[in-house]
Every structure is written in structure tokens, then in C-alpha cells.
Design an enzyme around this catalytic site. Structure first.
Site, PDB file in Angstrom:
ATOM      1  N   ASP A   1      30.382  35.081  33.040  1.00 23.48           N
ATOM      2  CA  ASP A   1      31.103  34.584  32.253  1.00 23.48           C
ATOM      3  C   ASP A   1      29.611  35.060  30.887  1.00 23.48           C
ATOM      4  O   ASP A   1      28.462  35.452  31.232  1.00 23.48           O
ATOM      5  CB  ASP A   1      30.948  33.001  31.665  1.00 23.48           C
TER       6      ASP A   1
ATOM      7  N   GLY B   1      32.136  38.890  26.198  1.00 26.73           N
ATOM      8  CA  GLY B   1      32.026  38.844  25.342  1.00 26.73           C
ATOM      9  C   GLY B   1      30.930  38.535  24.098  1.00 26.73           C
ATOM     10  O   GLY B   1      30.830  39.081  23.142  1.00 26.73           O
TER      11      GLY B   1
ATOM     12  N   ARG C   1      44.138  33.899  26.317  1.00 25.28           N
ATOM     13  CA  ARG C   1      42.964  35.395  25.046  1.00 25.28           C
ATOM     14  C   ARG C   1      44.145  36.591  24.483  1.00 25.28           C
ATOM     15  O   ARG C   1      46.068  36.216  24.834  1.00 25.28           O
ATOM     16  CB  ARG C   1      41.959  35.652  25.928  1.00 25.28           C
TER      17      ARG C   1
ATOM     18  N   ARG D   1      26.292  30.749  37.399  1.00 24.13           N
ATOM     19  CA  ARG D   1      26.982  30.656  36.404  1.00 24.13           C
ATOM     20  C   ARG D   1      26.394  31.431  35.091  1.00 24.13           C
ATOM     21  O   ARG D   1      24.985  30.512  34.981  1.00 24.13           O
ATOM     22  CB  ARG D   1      27.734  29.452  35.498  1.00 24.13           C
TER      23      ARG D   1
ATOM     24  N   SER E   1      40.724  34.080  34.667  1.00 22.47           N
ATOM     25  CA  SER E   1      41.216  32.482  35.515  1.00 22.47           C
ATOM     26  C   SER E   1      42.315  32.199  35.019  1.00 22.47           C
ATOM     27  O   SER E   1      43.348  33.312  34.589  1.00 22.47           O
ATOM     28  CB  SER E   1      40.250  31.705  34.448  1.00 22.47           C
TER      29      SER E   1
ATOM     30  N   TRP F   1      27.792  38.675  24.272  1.00 19.95           N
ATOM     31  CA  TRP F   1      26.507  39.668  24.456  1.00 19.95           C
ATOM     32  C   TRP F   1      27.263  41.512  23.886  1.00 19.95           C
ATOM     33  O   TRP F   1      26.448  41.568  22.834  1.00 19.95           O
ATOM     34  CB  TRP F   1      26.978  39.978  25.426  1.00 19.95           C
TER      35      TRP F   1
ATOM     36  N   HIS G   1      32.975  43.764  28.701  1.00 18.89           N
ATOM     37  CA  HIS G   1      33.690  43.306  29.975  1.00 18.89           C
ATOM     38  C   HIS G   1      33.028  44.908  30.791  1.00 18.89           C
ATOM     39  O   HIS G   1      33.301  45.167  32.133  1.00 18.89           O
ATOM     40  CB  HIS G   1      35.482  43.369  30.054  1.00 18.89           C
TER      41      HIS G   1
ATOM     42  N   SER H   1      35.033  25.524  34.772  1.00 22.22           N
ATOM     43  CA  SER H   1      35.669  25.972  34.082  1.00 22.22           C
ATOM     44  C   SER H   1      37.139  26.261  35.102  1.00 22.22           C
ATOM     45  O   SER H   1      37.180  27.640  35.088  1.00 22.22           O
ATOM     46  CB  SER H   1      35.618  27.305  33.366  1.00 22.22           C
TER      47      SER H   1
ATOM     48  N   ASN I   1      42.583  31.948  31.228  1.00 16.93           N
ATOM     49  CA  ASN I   1      42.384  33.367  30.242  1.00 16.93           C
ATOM     50  C   ASN I   1      43.343  33.910  29.502  1.00 16.93           C
ATOM     51  O   ASN I   1      43.522  35.060  29.126  1.00 16.93           O
ATOM     52  CB  ASN I   1      41.418  34.326  31.681  1.00 16.93           C
ATOM     53  N   TRP I   2      44.360  33.154  30.430  1.00 17.93           N
ATOM     54  CA  TRP I   2      45.780  34.350  29.061  1.00 17.93           C
ATOM     55  C   TRP I   2      46.066  33.571  28.173  1.00 17.93           C
ATOM     56  O   TRP I   2      47.446  34.223  27.184  1.00 17.93           O
ATOM     57  CB  TRP I   2      47.395  33.487  30.336  1.00 17.93           C
TER      58      TRP I   2
HETATM   59  C1  IPE Z   1      35.538  32.046  33.044  1.00 17.38           C
HETATM   60  O1  IPE Z   1      34.924  31.770  32.383  1.00 17.38           O
HETATM   61  C2  IPE Z   1      36.436  32.856  33.719  1.00 17.38           C
HETATM   62  C3  IPE Z   1      35.628  34.033  33.952  1.00 17.38           C
HETATM   63  C4  IPE Z   1      33.999  34.432  33.986  1.00 17.38           C
HETATM   64  C5  IPE Z   1      36.868  34.381  34.632  1.00 17.38           C
HETATM   65  P1  IPE Z   1      35.881  31.458  30.650  1.00 17.38           P
HETATM   66  O2  IPE Z   1      35.365  32.175  29.760  1.00 17.38           O
HETATM   67  O3  IPE Z   1      37.245  31.605  30.648  1.00 17.38           O
HETATM   68  O4  IPE Z   1      35.901  29.494  31.010  1.00 17.38           O
HETATM   69  P2  IPE Z   1      35.337  29.172  28.906  1.00 17.38           P
HETATM   70  O5  IPE Z   1      36.489  29.304  28.281  1.00 17.38           O
HETATM   71  O6  IPE Z   1      34.163  29.201  28.882  1.00 17.38           O
HETATM   72  O7  IPE Z   1      35.165  27.052  30.003  1.00 17.38           O
HETATM   73  C1  IPE Z   2      33.777  36.547  31.249  1.00 15.69           C
HETATM   74  O1  IPE Z   2      33.441  36.673  29.750  1.00 15.69           O
HETATM   75  C2  IPE Z   2      34.829  37.784  31.912  1.00 15.69           C
HETATM   76  C3  IPE Z   2      36.235  37.026  31.236  1.00 15.69           C
HETATM   77  C4  IPE Z   2      36.357  35.749  30.873  1.00 15.69           C
HETATM   78  C5  IPE Z   2      36.994  37.581  31.998  1.00 15.69           C
HETATM   79  P1  IPE Z   2      33.845  36.235  28.600  1.00 15.69           P
HETATM   80  O2  IPE Z   2      34.687  37.242  28.412  1.00 15.69           O
HETATM   81  O3  IPE Z   2      34.125  34.761  28.889  1.00 15.69           O
HETATM   82  O4  IPE Z   2      32.366  36.030  27.537  1.00 15.69           O
HETATM   83  P2  IPE Z   2      32.234  35.206  26.837  1.00 15.69           P
HETATM   84  O5  IPE Z   2      31.793  34.047  27.269  1.00 15.69           O
HETATM   85  O6  IPE Z   2      33.248  34.639  26.195  1.00 15.69           O
HETATM   86  O7  IPE Z   2      30.965  35.963  25.915  1.00 15.69           O
HETATM   87 MG    MG Z   3      33.135  32.846  28.471  1.00 16.07          MG
END
Ligand code: IPE
Ligand code: IPE
Ligand code: MG
Length: 267
Positions: A39, A42, A90, A207, A84, A44, A56, A215, A87-88
């Protein structure tokens, strides 16, 4: 090395220790199953003035470095959370990027994972996931199926609750078909119905990114996992962070609900 599956985008192969860093001597047995929530990509990227998707991209280097460090340390099972079932939610643009990007990662790096003796398996559910991603996951699974150094579960369209729901559905079908008696269902029956039945319980759950929550990752498997939360954003994570987490793991007292009476002798 040529192989029938070698993809034109494949990157040149590297030895495990291309960074020249060797793992420390650990104080105990290396955790058999390490699960990682990668995690912080984004955040970073945004902190560098870049769009989230660049996080990514850079995050893949951290993943490969961590996989190499896990093999070096002797970890036998590694699960990485890449997308996850939540994550859909987003933006369509980020989801589209992540789908295409997961394919690119598999194309570019499956020969490398194969060369390190890593067996790739997919953990996740089919509905909604791009068919092309599933096809590439299957190719990576087929290419690496005989490898025995480490099993890597790529958790894509994975959700811990959905994993349990899918296991329940499979078991309900077995009950309906008369193959399974409800009274014969135990924790083992459920564990055998999860996405990767050969994966043991998680010992060490890591994590990155500073948040302290699961999560929805490995809910069943992590019942007695030791949790390590690292403030490093995923693109900043490396094999050294993994080894530090293994060190922290060795400092924990895993009691599994048991207890030992150790009266202090100082009086
Ligand atoms: C968990 O991170 C999913 C992955 C790393 C693939 P998220 O960024 O989706 O989790 P939340 O939204 O902070 O709980
Ligand atoms: C984890 O990083 C990667 C995925 C969920 C695919 P994030 O995309 O959740 O990055 P943050 O948590 O928003 O910084
Ligand atoms: Mg995240």
C-alpha cells in the site's frame, strides 16, 4: 535462456542478489507464509508531483526486490495483494490502468520469477476481472508450475470475505450433491476450499504505507498472524524492510491462546 513462453517485453534476467545485499542471520525459523499489503503507491506518486499511476509503475520494482529478498531469506510462501475486490471503486481510468498494468508485469517478469524458482499462483475471483488478465495469470501459472523454491500468490481481484463466500458456495454444492455432510465440516474443510488450498496459514502479515488495517486481506488465513505495519510507502519498500519485519516477527511470543506460567523470580 529461451523458453516457449518468453515474451518480447521480458526484461533481462537478474540474479537474486543483484543489489549485492545479503540477508542477516535470523534469530529463528523464517516465517513459512508471509502476506503483504503493498500500500501507498498513490500517495508516494502524489508526493513526488506525479499521477497515482506512476506510483504503481515504480511499485513493481519494490515488489520484485521484495520477492527476491523473500527467496534469499528462505520464505516458502508469499502472498502479495495487488488488486482487491474493493478496488473497483476507484476511477475507471485507474482501474483500467491497473488491469493493463498487471498484464504488463506478468509479461515482463514471469521469466524472471521462473528463473528464481518461484511458482506463481493466482488467488482471486473471476467475476469482473478482465479475461486477458486471467489468461496471463494462467500462462504464468503454467510456466512456473514445477518450481519449488517459493510459491507466490498474486492476489488480484482478491477479497478475504469473498474468498470465504466462494469457499462456502463450493461446500454448499458438495452438501447438495451428497458428497459432504454438514456435521463433517471443520476448519480444515474450509481451509481446503480457499483459493490456494496448498498455502498454509499466514505467519507474518506486513502492510506498508502506514495504515494499520487488513483491508480484507487473508481474513481466514491470518487468524494468528503476527502483524507488522511499516510506514514506508510501497515504492520505498525493499527487501531490507521485509527482513526487518522478519526480525520483528522473531521478537514476538506466539501463544495461540495458550499460556505458560512464568512467575518472576525477582523479589
Ligand atoms: C489494499 O489497499 C489493497 C491493495 C494493496 C491491493 P487499499 O488502498 O485498497 O486499502 P484501503 O482503501 O486503504 O483500506
Ligand atoms: C496500493 O497502493 C496499490 C493498489 C491498491 C493497487 P494505493 O494505490 O492504495 O496507494 P495509496 O494507498 O492511495 O497511497
Ligand atoms: Mg491504498
Amino acid at each position: 535462456m529461451t523458453h516457449p513462453y518468453t515474451h518480447p517485453d521480458a526484461e533481462p534476467l537478474k540474479p537474486l542478489n543483484w543489489t549485492g545485499i545479503e540477508p542477516p542471520v535470523f534469530a529463528g525459523a523464517v516465517p513459512n507464509h508471509v502476506a503483504i499489503v503493498m500500500d501507498g503507491n498513490g500517495r508516494w506518486a502524489n508526493s513526488q508531483g506525479l499521477p497515482r499511476t506512476e506510483g504503481h509503475r515504480i511499485g513493481v520494482d519494490a515488489m520484485l526486490d521484495t520477492i527476491a529478498g523473500a527467496v534469499q531469506a528462505g520464505v516458502r510462501n508469499l502472498s502479495v495483494y495487488a488488486f482487491s475486490t474493493e478496488n473497483w471503486k476507484r476511477s475507471p481510468a485507474e482501474v483500467r490502468f491497473l488491469m493493463g498494468f498487471n498484464r504488463e508485469v506478468l509479461h515482463k517478469h514471469r521469466d524472471q520469477l521462473n528463473a528464481w524458482g518461484v511458482r506463481v499462483v493466482w488467488a482471486g475471483r473471476q467475476p469482473k476481472l478482465w479475461g486477458s488478465v486471467i489468461k496471463d495469470l494462467r500462462v504464468a501459472e503454467e510456466l512456473t508450475k514445477d518450481n519449488t523454491t517459493m510459491t507466490l500468490a498474486m492476489c488480484i481481484n482478491y477479497g478475504g470475505r469473498w474468498e470465504i463466500v466462494d469457499a462456502m458456495r463450493r461446500m454448499a454444492e458438495d452438501v447438495q450433491a451428497g458428497r459432504l455432510k454438514p456435521s463433517a465440516i471443520t476448519e480444515k474443510t474450509i481451509a481446503r476450499s480457499l483459493y490456494v488450498p496448498s498455502m498454509p496459514d499466514v505467519d507474518l502479515f506486513i502492510r506498508s504505507g502506514g495504515e494499520q488495517r487488513t483491508s480484507n486481506f487473508m481474513l481466514w488465513e491470518s487468524a494468528y498472524a503476527e502483524m507488522v505495519f511499516d510506514d514506508a510507502l510501497w515504492p520505498e519498500f525493499s527487501r531490507v524492510n521485509l527482513w526487518n519485519a522478519i526480525r520483528a516477527f522473531h521478537s514476538r511470543d506466539r501463544r495461540y491462546g495458550g499460556a505458560i506460567d512464568r512467575a518472576s523470580s525477582s523479589s
